[in-house]
Write a protein that holds these residues in place. Structure first.
Motif, PDB file in Angstrom:
ATOM      1  N   ALA A 167      12.335 -41.939 100.133  1.00 37.28           N
ATOM      2  CA  ALA A 167      12.264 -40.933  99.589  1.00 37.28           C
ATOM      3  C   ALA A 167      11.770 -41.314  98.129  1.00 37.28           C
ATOM      4  CB  ALA A 167      13.887 -40.244  99.323  1.00 37.28           C
ATOM      5  N   ASN A 168      11.972 -42.436  97.625  1.00 33.80           N
ATOM      6  CA  ASN A 168      11.811 -42.698  96.146  1.00 33.80           C
ATOM      7  C   ASN A 168      10.208 -42.668  96.126  1.00 33.80           C
ATOM      8  OD1 ASN A 168      14.090 -42.931  94.695  1.00 33.80           O
ATOM      9  ND2 ASN A 168      14.432 -45.071  95.390  1.00 33.80           N
ATOM     10  N   GLN A 169       9.603 -43.392  97.252  1.00 35.27           N
ATOM     11  CA  GLN A 169       8.197 -43.505  97.218  1.00 35.27           C
ATOM     12  C   GLN A 169       7.532 -42.059  97.156  1.00 35.27           C
ATOM     13  OE1 GLN A 169       6.832 -45.801 100.495  1.00 35.27           O
ATOM     14  NE2 GLN A 169       4.822 -46.173  99.434  1.00 35.27           N
ATOM     15  N   THR A 170       8.318 -41.294  98.197  1.00 37.11           N
ATOM     16  CA  THR A 170       7.514 -39.923  98.660  1.00 37.11           C
ATOM     17  C   THR A 170       7.531 -39.091  97.287  1.00 37.11           C
ATOM     18  OG1 THR A 170       8.119 -40.186 100.953  1.00 37.11           O
ATOM     19  CG2 THR A 170       7.594 -37.913 100.144  1.00 37.11           C
ATOM     20  N   HIS A 171       8.814 -38.966  96.521  1.00 37.76           N
ATOM     21  CA  HIS A 171       8.971 -38.006  95.802  1.00 37.76           C
ATOM     22  C   HIS A 171       9.009 -38.818  94.217  1.00 37.76           C
ATOM     23  CE1 HIS A 171      10.139 -35.179  98.632  1.00 37.76           C
ATOM     24  NE2 HIS A 171      10.968 -36.050  99.236  1.00 37.76           N
ATOM     25  N   ARG A 172       8.586 -40.068  94.097  1.00 33.54           N
ATOM     26  CA  ARG A 172       8.422 -40.536  92.807  1.00 33.54           C
ATOM     27  C   ARG A 172       9.668 -40.581  92.137  1.00 33.54           C
ATOM     28  NH1 ARG A 172       2.445 -39.015  90.608  1.00 33.54           N
ATOM     29  NH2 ARG A 172       1.372 -39.826  92.747  1.00 33.54           N
ATOM     30  N   THR A 173      10.795 -40.716  92.770  1.00 36.42           N
ATOM     31  CA  THR A 173      12.208 -41.168  92.010  1.00 36.42           C
ATOM     32  C   THR A 173      12.776 -42.444  91.772  1.00 36.42           C
ATOM     33  OG1 THR A 173      13.190 -40.549  94.374  1.00 36.42           O
ATOM     34  CG2 THR A 173      12.899 -38.582  92.747  1.00 36.42           C
ATOM     35  N   LYS A 174      13.573 -42.644  91.119  1.00 36.32           N
ATOM     36  CA  LYS A 174      14.251 -43.957  90.925  1.00 36.32           C
ATOM     37  C   LYS A 174      15.734 -44.238  91.524  1.00 36.32           C
ATOM     38  CE  LYS A 174      10.386 -44.784  87.335  1.00 36.32           C
ATOM     39  NZ  LYS A 174      10.122 -44.863  86.156  1.00 36.32           N
TER      40      LYS A 174
END
Length: 424
Positions: A304-311
């Motif tokens: 999900a971090n990779q898909t939505h550019r979250t951290k």
């Protein structure tokens, strides 16, 4: 390795790998045993931390168990008890390391990286996949919706000699006989109104490769007879044509229904059933392999971090415990969607209980009743006994998981099991 205060212990944890940490709760004026526990969770998440404490601090240690401590021992120290707890911690560590190394070997050699899970049941399934993949026998994959049947079928194809050819999937659920026949076998020009050209079906498209029939149990009976003929003679006939087309396809099937029961009810052809079940692999529901939930959570957070550019950096122990206790009727698919939504909507850099959807944090009564049984109207003692019994059943007898879900130490759970006569 021996150190004499919390600061030295924390420094050593940051510089060296340890499997087991034994620490006093009270360590003088510097960092205490809870700080050592926190450092161990950060630098060596797999390490087993055992706390030593006076009776007055037992409640603190019980809270520490919820934060990841393995166990605690009360003073005055009984060396036999210490040896027993350390030995049990070592056994846990050795078993988990063996499972992790075996999973890594399977990943490296057979490309199972996308199949997340290191529970004994999943390793057994992967070993079966490795053995059946090399052959051309049909495989029937059983499991509830959302357990990853198509992912497993893809792994079989990827490890077969057909890996350089196509893997073609079709879901048979909800398709009429006419539509399913067209999808599987194709049609010729003019076969029906709107057929303005020729179209190859899934069998022809998968020629030389693998065809995956998902939810094959929902296939209409007349279509079952046509499928059986294809499997027996290796020929398909397009809708509107009389000319057979030779195909060389390995068929993998999956269903979430009881095909044997459907055969008895005359809803599924017995001859087709025996034709498609050359080898059978059953994927257990997620609630029966809870050891796989933590690695799945970490995998879905990273994705999900990779898909939505979250951290998002991880998940709190309390939130993880709630996710471990939930029965997951939608299995891995539901867990994946839950984690993705939590990542997108998270208020901090770690997923917490506040980020959990209401239906997970406070499941509907029917799920609670199904998971823990109906406890109203009985004594507290009987309620505790029933709660422990159902939690052990839910975790397939895994006492470490059960203790974590119940929020008690393993030694307390062992005592309760003995007290209530719940031994297997």
């Amino acid at each position: 390795t021996v150190v004499h205060d919390g600061a030295a212990g924390i420094a050593r944890l940051g510089a060296q790998a340890f499997d087991i940490v034994v620490t006093d709760l009270m360590l003088g004026s510097g960092p205490d045993g809870l700080a050592v526990l926190a450092a161990a969770r950060e630098h060596a998440p797999a390490a087993k931390v055992i706390l030593v404490t006076a009776h007055s601090s037992v409640q603190t240690c019980r809270q520490a168990l919820q934060e990841g401590a393995f166990d605690y021992i009360e003073k005055p120290l009984d060396l036999d008890e210490l040896r027993a707890v350390v030995s049990r911690a070592a056994e846990h560590t050795a078993q988990r390391r063996m499972i992790r190394e075996l999973k890594q070997q399977l990943d490296e050699k057979y490309g199972f990286e996308n199949i997340i899970g290191a529970s004994p049941s999943m390793l057994k399934i992967l070993d079966t996949v490795r053995r059946v993949a090399a052959s051309d026998i049909p495989v029937l994959i059983l499991g509830e919706s959302g357990t990853g049947k198509e992912l497993l079928a893809g792994a079989i194809h990827a490890n077969s000699r057909r890996a350089d050819k196509r893997f073609v999937a079709i879901n048979c659920a909800g398709l009429s006989e006419t539509l399913l026949e067209d999808e599987l076998f194709g049609h010729v020009k003019g076969a029906y109104t709107g057929a303005i050209g020729e179209r190859a079906g899934r069998f022809e498209h998968a020629d030389g490769g693998t065809l995956f029939l998902d939810e094959v149990g929902d296939m209409p009976l007349p279509m079952q007879a046509k499928l059986l003929r294809v499997l027996e003679n290796g020929e398909v006939v397009r809708v509107g044509s009389n000319e057979p087309v030779r195909v060389n396809v390995r068929v993998l099937s999956a269903t979430n229904s009881d095909l044997a029961e459907r055969v008895r009810a005359k809803e599924f052809r017995e001859d087709l059933y025996f034709r498609i079940k050359g080898a059978t692999i059953e994927i257990p529901p997620l609630r029966n392999r809870r050891d796989d939930i933590p690695p799945l959570i970490e995998h879905f957070i990273a994705r999900a971090n990779q898909t939505h550019r979250t951290k998002i950096k991880g998940i709190t122990p309390d939130a993880r415990r709630v996710l471990m206790a939930y029965p997951w009727p939608g299995n891995v698919r539901q867990l994946r969607n839950t984690i993705e939504n939590m990542v997108v909507l998270a208020s901090g850099d770690r997923l917490s209980v506040d980020d959990l959807p209401a239906e997970i944090h406070h499941p509907p009564h029917d799920l609670q009743d199904k998971q823990f049984g109906q406890l109203a109207g009985i004594s507290l003692e009987d309620a505790e006994k029933e709660l422990i019994r159902n939690t052990l059943k839910m975790t397939a007898g895994n006492r470490e998981q059960a203790a974590g879900i119940l929020g008690i130490g393993e030694r307390t759970l062992y005592r309760k099991i003995k007290e209530y006569g719940l031994q297997e």
